[in-house]
Write a protein that holds these residues in place. Structure first.
Motif, PDB file in Angstrom:
ATOM      1  N   PHE A   1       0.827  -1.208   0.000  1.00 17.96           N
ATOM      2  CA  PHE A   1       0.000   0.000   0.000  1.00 17.96           C
ATOM      3  C   PHE A   1       0.865   1.265   0.000  1.00 17.96           C
ATOM      4  O   PHE A   1       0.594   2.219  -0.743  1.00 17.96           O
ATOM      5  CB  PHE A   1      -0.939   0.002   1.216  1.00 17.96           C
ATOM      6  N   ALA A   2       1.919   1.284   0.810  1.00 19.70           N
ATOM      7  CA  ALA A   2       2.744   2.493   0.920  1.00 19.70           C
ATOM      8  C   ALA A   2       3.523   2.749  -0.374  1.00 19.70           C
ATOM      9  O   ALA A   2       3.567   3.880  -0.876  1.00 19.70           O
ATOM     10  CB  ALA A   2       3.697   2.374   2.108  1.00 19.70           C
ATOM     11  N   VAL A   3       4.141   1.708  -0.938  1.00 22.71           N
ATOM     12  CA  VAL A   3       4.921   1.885  -2.163  1.00 22.71           C
ATOM     13  C   VAL A   3       3.997   2.252  -3.339  1.00 22.71           C
ATOM     14  O   VAL A   3       4.303   3.152  -4.133  1.00 22.71           O
ATOM     15  CB  VAL A   3       5.745   0.612  -2.491  1.00 22.71           C
ATOM     16  N   LEU A   4       2.844   1.571  -3.436  1.00 26.58           N
ATOM     17  CA  LEU A   4       1.936   1.888  -4.540  1.00 26.58           C
ATOM     18  C   LEU A   4       1.302   3.276  -4.372  1.00 26.58           C
ATOM     19  O   LEU A   4       0.936   3.913  -5.373  1.00 26.58           O
ATOM     20  CB  LEU A   4       0.865   0.804  -4.700  1.00 26.58           C
ATOM     21  N   SER A   5       1.199   3.764  -3.130  1.00 26.43           N
ATOM     22  CA  SER A   5       0.749   5.152  -2.936  1.00 26.43           C
ATOM     23  C   SER A   5       1.790   6.123  -3.489  1.00 26.43           C
ATOM     24  O   SER A   5       1.442   7.145  -4.089  1.00 26.43           O
ATOM     25  CB  SER A   5       0.480   5.434  -1.447  1.00 26.43           C
ATOM     26  N   GLU A   6       3.072   5.819  -3.290  1.00 26.73           N
ATOM     27  CA  GLU A   6       4.127   6.642  -3.904  1.00 26.73           C
ATOM     28  C   GLU A   6       3.929   6.706  -5.417  1.00 26.73           C
ATOM     29  O   GLU A   6       3.981   7.775  -6.021  1.00 26.73           O
ATOM     30  CB  GLU A   6       5.522   6.049  -3.651  1.00 26.73           C
ATOM     31  N   VAL A   7       3.718   5.531  -6.028  1.00 30.13           N
ATOM     32  CA  VAL A   7       3.594   5.467  -7.486  1.00 30.13           C
ATOM     33  C   VAL A   7       2.326   6.200  -7.932  1.00 30.13           C
ATOM     34  O   VAL A   7       2.318   6.896  -8.952  1.00 30.13           O
ATOM     35  CB  VAL A   7       3.577   3.996  -7.970  1.00 30.13           C
ATOM     36  N   PHE A   8       1.251   6.058  -7.158  1.00 28.94           N
ATOM     37  CA  PHE A   8      -0.029   6.700  -7.491  1.00 28.94           C
ATOM     38  C   PHE A   8       0.151   8.213  -7.670  1.00 28.94           C
ATOM     39  O   PHE A   8      -0.389   8.804  -8.606  1.00 28.94           O
ATOM     40  CB  PHE A   8      -1.044   6.413  -6.384  1.00 28.94           C
ATOM     41  N   PHE A   9       0.931   8.812  -6.768  1.00 33.97           N
ATOM     42  CA  PHE A   9       1.102  10.266  -6.848  1.00 33.97           C
ATOM     43  C   PHE A   9       2.266  10.675  -7.755  1.00 33.97           C
ATOM     44  O   PHE A   9       2.182  11.689  -8.444  1.00 33.97           O
ATOM     45  CB  PHE A   9       1.306  10.856  -5.444  1.00 33.97           C
ATOM     46  N   ALA A  10       3.359   9.909  -7.721  1.00 34.25           N
ATOM     47  CA  ALA A  10       4.569  10.354  -8.419  1.00 34.25           C
ATOM     48  C   ALA A  10       4.616   9.897  -9.875  1.00 34.25           C
ATOM     49  O   ALA A  10       5.227  10.560 -10.711  1.00 34.25           O
ATOM     50  CB  ALA A  10       5.815   9.865  -7.674  1.00 34.25           C
ATOM     51  N   GLU A  11       3.999   8.743 -10.183  1.00 35.04           N
ATOM     52  CA  GLU A  11       3.992   8.266 -11.575  1.00 35.04           C
ATOM     53  C   GLU A  11       2.671   7.526 -11.818  1.00 35.04           C
ATOM     54  O   GLU A  11       2.655   6.306 -12.033  1.00 35.04           O
ATOM     55  CB  GLU A  11       5.204   7.352 -11.835  1.00 35.04           C
ATOM     56  N   PRO A  12       1.566   8.268 -11.773  1.00 30.63           N
ATOM     57  CA  PRO A  12       0.242   7.623 -11.783  1.00 30.63           C
ATOM     58  C   PRO A  12      -0.018   6.756 -13.016  1.00 30.63           C
ATOM     59  O   PRO A  12      -0.715   5.744 -12.910  1.00 30.63           O
ATOM     60  CB  PRO A  12      -0.732   8.810 -11.713  1.00 30.63           C
ATOM     61  N   LEU A  13       0.546   7.136 -14.160  1.00 28.19           N
ATOM     62  CA  LEU A  13       0.299   6.324 -15.362  1.00 28.19           C
ATOM     63  C   LEU A  13       0.908   4.929 -15.229  1.00 28.19           C
ATOM     64  O   LEU A  13       0.383   3.961 -15.784  1.00 28.19           O
ATOM     65  CB  LEU A  13       0.850   7.030 -16.601  1.00 28.19           C
ATOM     66  N   LEU A  14       2.006   4.828 -14.494  1.00 30.82           N
ATOM     67  CA  LEU A  14       2.622   3.517 -14.276  1.00 30.82           C
ATOM     68  C   LEU A  14       1.675   2.624 -13.475  1.00 30.82           C
ATOM     69  O   LEU A  14       1.434   1.472 -13.841  1.00 30.82           O
ATOM     70  CB  LEU A  14       3.962   3.682 -13.538  1.00 30.82           C
ATOM     71  N   LEU A  15       1.126   3.158 -12.381  1.00 36.05           N
ATOM     72  CA  LEU A  15       0.230   2.338 -11.563  1.00 36.05           C
ATOM     73  C   LEU A  15      -1.042   1.981 -12.333  1.00 36.05           C
ATOM     74  O   LEU A  15      -1.493   0.833 -12.304  1.00 36.05           O
ATOM     75  CB  LEU A  15      -0.126   3.066 -10.258  1.00 36.05           C
ATOM     76  N   ARG A  16      -1.609   2.961 -13.046  1.00 35.73           N
ATOM     77  CA  ARG A  16      -2.845   2.687 -13.793  1.00 35.73           C
ATOM     78  C   ARG A  16      -2.596   1.648 -14.879  1.00 35.73           C
ATOM     79  O   ARG A  16      -3.451   0.818 -15.176  1.00 35.73           O
ATOM     80  CB  ARG A  16      -3.413   3.976 -14.391  1.00 35.73           C
TER      81      ARG A  16
END
Ligand SMILES: [Zn+2]
Length: 262
Positions: free
Chosen positions: A219-234
Motif C-alpha cells: 500500500f505504501a509503495v503503490l501510494s508513492e507510485v499513485f502520486f509520483a507516476e500515476p500512469l505507471l500504476l494505472r
C-alpha cells in the motif's frame, strides 16, 4: 458549535501563519509531480500545509538543522495525500523528526512467540503507530528526482500513517462509506500476489520490489507510485489504481501527460 470553533481556529491559523510566496514557489518547483495540479488545487494544498505546520513540529535530530524550505517540502508531500481528505487522518501524533542520514531506531518489539527483536538495520524512514514520523533528509531529497530514484519517502511514510488510522498497518486504511472493504482487500490481494510472483521470478519490475515485502508496504509503495507516476500504476494495476483514486479522491493519471517512448 465544535465545527464553528474549529473553523474559526483554522481561519486564525491561516491568517497568522502564511507561507511566504517565494518559499512556497521554491518548494513547489522542487517537486515535479505537482505539475499536474491546477492553481486552485495548489492554493488549497497551501492552506493544508499551513494547518499541518501549525499542528506538527518538524524537528531535527542527530545534529540535523531543519531549514524553512525543508519543512515546507516535507509538509507539501504529506498533505498531497490528504488534499481531498480530512487533515484529521494525521491526528494522534505531533512530531516529524528529521535526521541528517539513515538512522538506527532504538525500539524493541516482541513477536508472537515472545522473542524480543531489536531493529538493527539503519532506516531511511519510519512511521510509528501513535508516534512520530522519522525521516532521513537525504532520502527525502532523493524523492525530488523520481525518474532516477523511483522513491518518495514522505508519501511512503504518511501512507503508513493513513493505513494506521484503523489499527496496525495492514494495507487497508479506513474507507469512507460507499467503498467496500471486501472489494479493497480482494483487489489489493490479487495485485499483491501477482506482484510477488513477478519479483520471485526475478523480473525487473518498474515498481520497487520492496512493495512485495508485505501488504502494508504494498500500500505504501503503490501510494508513492499513485502520486509520483500515476500512469505507471494505472497501466500495471488498473484495479488498484481505481481503488486508490476512489479512496484519495484524486485521479492524477487523468491529468498526467504521457511520457514520450524512451
Ligand atoms: Zn514502509
Amino acid at each position: 458549535m465544535f465545527d464553528a470553533l474549529s473553523r474559526w481556529r483554522q481561519r486564525r491559523v491561516l491568517s497568522r501563519a502564511a507561507i511566504p510566496d517565494a518559499l512556497w514557489r521554491e518548494a513547489v518547483a522542487l517537486l515535479p509531480f505537482l505539475a499536474i495540479y491546477a492553481d486552485e488545487d495548489l492554493a488549497r494544498l497551501r492552506q493544508k500545509v499551513v494547518l499541518f505546520l501549525d499542528a506538527k513540529a518538524i524537528v531535527g535530530a542527530g545534529g540535523h538543522a531543519v531549514t524553512a524550505l525543508q519543512r515546507v517540502i516535507i509538509a507539501i508531500q504529506a498533505c498531497v495525500l490528504v488534499l481531498e481528505l480530512e487533515l484529521a487522518f494525521y491526528d494522534g501524533f505531533e512530531n516529524v523528526i528529521v535526521y541528517p542520514g539513515e538512522f538506527v531506531p532504538d525500539w524493541e518489539w516482541e513477536d508472537e512467540a515472545g522473542v524480543v527483536h531489536r531493529n538493527d538495520g539503519p532506516l531511511a524512514g519510519e512511521a510509528m503507530p501513535g508516534g512520530p514520523v522519522t525521516l532521513s533528509w537525504p532520502d527525502v531529497a532523493a524523492g525530488a528526482d523520481w525518474e532516477n530514484t523511483g522513491m518518495n519517502l514522505v508519501i511512503h511514510e504518511f501512507a503508513h500513517k493513513i493505513d494506521m488510522r484503523n489499527g496496525a498497518a495492514n494495507g487497508c486504511p479506513p474507507l469512507p462509506a460507499g467503498m467496500s472493504a471486501q472489494h479493497w482487500r480482494t483487489t489489493l490481494t490479487v495485485a499483491y500476489d501477482a506482484f510477488c510472483a513477478r519479483v520471485d521470478a526475478g523480473e525487473d519490475t518498474a515498481i520497487d520490489p520492496y512493495a512485495g515485502e508485505n501488504p502494508a508496504e504494498f500500500f505504501a509503495v503503490l501510494s508513492e507510485v499513485f502520486f509520483a507516476e500515476p500512469l505507471l500504476l494505472r497501466g500495471e494495476y488498473p484495479a488498484v489504481y481505481a481503488q486508490f483514486a476512489a479512496f484519495y479522491r484524486q485521479d492524477p493519471a487523468a491529468r498526467a501527460p504521457s511520457r514520450p517512448p524512451a
